[in-house]
Scaffold this active site. Structure first.
Site, PDB file in Angstrom:
ATOM      1  N   PRO A   1       6.435  42.039 -26.562  1.00  0.00           N
ATOM      2  CA  PRO A   1       7.376  41.128 -27.222  1.00  0.00           C
ATOM      3  C   PRO A   1       8.311  41.898 -28.140  1.00  0.00           C
ATOM      4  O   PRO A   1       7.860  42.614 -29.032  1.00  0.00           O
ATOM      5  CB  PRO A   1       6.472  40.193 -28.026  1.00  0.00           C
ATOM      6  CG  PRO A   1       5.128  40.338 -27.414  1.00  0.00           C
ATOM      7  CD  PRO A   1       5.048  41.747 -26.933  1.00  0.00           C
ATOM      8  N   GLU A   2       9.600  41.800 -27.877  1.00  0.00           N
ATOM      9  CA  GLU A   2      10.606  42.393 -28.748  1.00  0.00           C
ATOM     10  C   GLU A   2      11.371  41.237 -29.387  1.00  0.00           C
ATOM     11  O   GLU A   2      10.935  40.090 -29.291  1.00  0.00           O
ATOM     12  CB  GLU A   2      11.521  43.317 -27.927  1.00  0.00           C
ATOM     13  CG  GLU A   2      10.725  44.389 -27.182  1.00  0.00           C
ATOM     14  CD  GLU A   2      11.550  45.299 -26.306  1.00  0.00           C
ATOM     15  OE1 GLU A   2      12.733  45.513 -26.608  1.00  0.00           O
ATOM     16  OE2 GLU A   2      11.013  45.801 -25.305  1.00  0.00           O
TER      17      GLU A   2
END
Length: 271
Positions: free
Chosen positions: A2-3
Site C-alpha cells: 500500500p502506497e
DNA sequence: AAAAGCCCCTGGATGC
DNA sequence: TGCATCCAGGGGCTTT
C-alpha cells in the site's frame, strides 16, 4: 505494498461510515510492528471524529487522542456492519457503534498505534520526519529540487526515502520516473531544475491517476469495502520486465536498487 | 549528516 | 507430493 493511492482509497472507503461512531471494544491479535501503546480498555467509549492521511499513515482522530494505522506491505482494512469471525491474519478489530474496523495483515509489518495527540512523542516518532504531501498545496518545487540537490544516491532511492516527498513506494517511484523520462539510476543531485520540475509533476500526475483508479491491486489489496484497485492495468513499467514498452516497444528492464526492484524502459528513460 | 545494510514477517513461486 | 530456497518490500534502526 500500500502506497499513497491505496491508503487514500482505503481512507475514502470507510471515513463516512465510521465518523461519529463510539468505540465499544478493541481486540488485538498477534503482535504487529509496534505495540498499541495503551490498554484496549482505555479506548472504550471514545468517539471517532474523522480519518485523515499523512504519507502512508491513516490517522483516526478520536475525541481524545488518535490512532495511527499503517498497512505495512500486506495490510488492508475492512469495515463490517456485522461482526465477522476473525481469521488467522486479522490482528486488530475496533468494534464501534457503527461497525467493525478490521486490520487484516498476513505479514504483520503494519501497525495500530495510539498517541495522545499529534504532537505527542508516540505520533512524532512516526510522523515527525515525513516530507511534504505531493497532492497538497504545500508541495513546493523549489524545496523538492533543493532536497534532490543534497542527495548523491540514485533518484529512485530518494523518491522512496520519504524526505523529498511522501507516499511514493516501489510501484509509483518506477511509474513516476517513466513518466518523467528519467533513468532511475541517475544521481539525484545531477538533476537539473527543469528535470526536477518534470519529475515533480510526474509524481503528482501518477499518484492522482492512481487514486482515481482506487490504487493498484497486485496481490490482494482492497479498500475497506472489499473493492480492489485498477491502476495496475495501466502501469507502464512496474512488474513488466521483459515486456515491450507501451510507448516505444523496447523491452522493459528490471534492476536492483537498495535491495528493491526497479523497472524502466531503456529507450524512454535514456538518462 | 548522508549512506548502506539489517531486520521484522509469511504467502506464493520456483527448483530439485 | 514435499521440502528447501528465494522473493515481495515499508521503513525504523544500527552501523559505517
Amino acid at each position: 505494498m500500500p502506497e499513497l493511492p491505496e491508503v487514500e482509497a482505503t481512507r475514502r472507503s470507510f471515513v463516512d461510515q465510521i465518523v461519529g461512531a463510539h468505540i465499544v471494544s478493541v481486540r488485538m491479535g498477534k503482535p504487529l510492528r509496534w505495540p498499541l501503546g495503551c490498554s484496549v480498555e482505555s479506548l472504550v467509549g471514545r468517539r471517532v471524529l474523522g480519518v485523515r492521511r499523512r504519507g502512508k499513515y491513516l490517522l483516526l482522530d478520536l475525541d481524545q487522542g488518535l490512532l495511527l494505522v499503517h498497512l505495512g506491505m500486506s495490510g488492508s482494512l475492512g469495515f463490517f456492519k456485522a461482526q465477522p469471525h476473525p481469521g488467522a491474519h486479522d490482528h486488530c478489530d475496533v468494534h464501534t457503534t457503527q461497525g467493525v474496523l478490521r486490520l487484516h495483515d498476513p505479514r504483520r509489518f503494519g501497525a495500530v498505534v495510539y498517541a495522545a495527540g499529534e504532537a505527542a512523542p508516540a505520533a512524532q516518532k512516526l510522523l515527525g520526519k515525513l516530507g511534504p504531501e505531493p497532492l497538497e498545496a504545500g508541495f513546493d518545487l523549489a524545496r523538492f529540487h533543493a532536497t534532490l540537490c543534497q542527495r548523491r544516491v540514485p533518484i529512485k532511492q530518494v523518491l522512496l526515502a520519504g524526505d523529498a516527498v511522501v507516499g511514493v513506494g516501489n510501484i509509483y517511484a518506477s511509474e513516476a520516473l517513466f513518466r518523467a523520462g528519467i533513468r532511475p539510476t541517475v544521481k539525484a543531485s545531477n538533476l537539473s531544475r527543469r528535470r526536477a520540475e518534470v519529475l515533480y509533476q510526474a509524481v503528482r500526475e501518477v499518484l492522482t491517476q492512481a487514486v482515481e483508479k482506487g490504487g493498484s491491486t497486485l496481490r490482494n489489496f482492497s479498500n475497506a469495502n472489499g473493492e480492489v484497485g485498477h491502476f495496475q492495468m495501466q502501469a507502464n513499467v512496474y512488474a513488466r520486465a521483459g515486456q515491450p514498452c507501451r510507448v516505444c516497444g523496447t523491452l522493459i528492464r528490471l534492476i536492483r536498487q537498495g535491495q528493491r526492484s526497479t523497472f524502466f524502459c531503456p529507450h524512454c528513460q535514456k538518462s
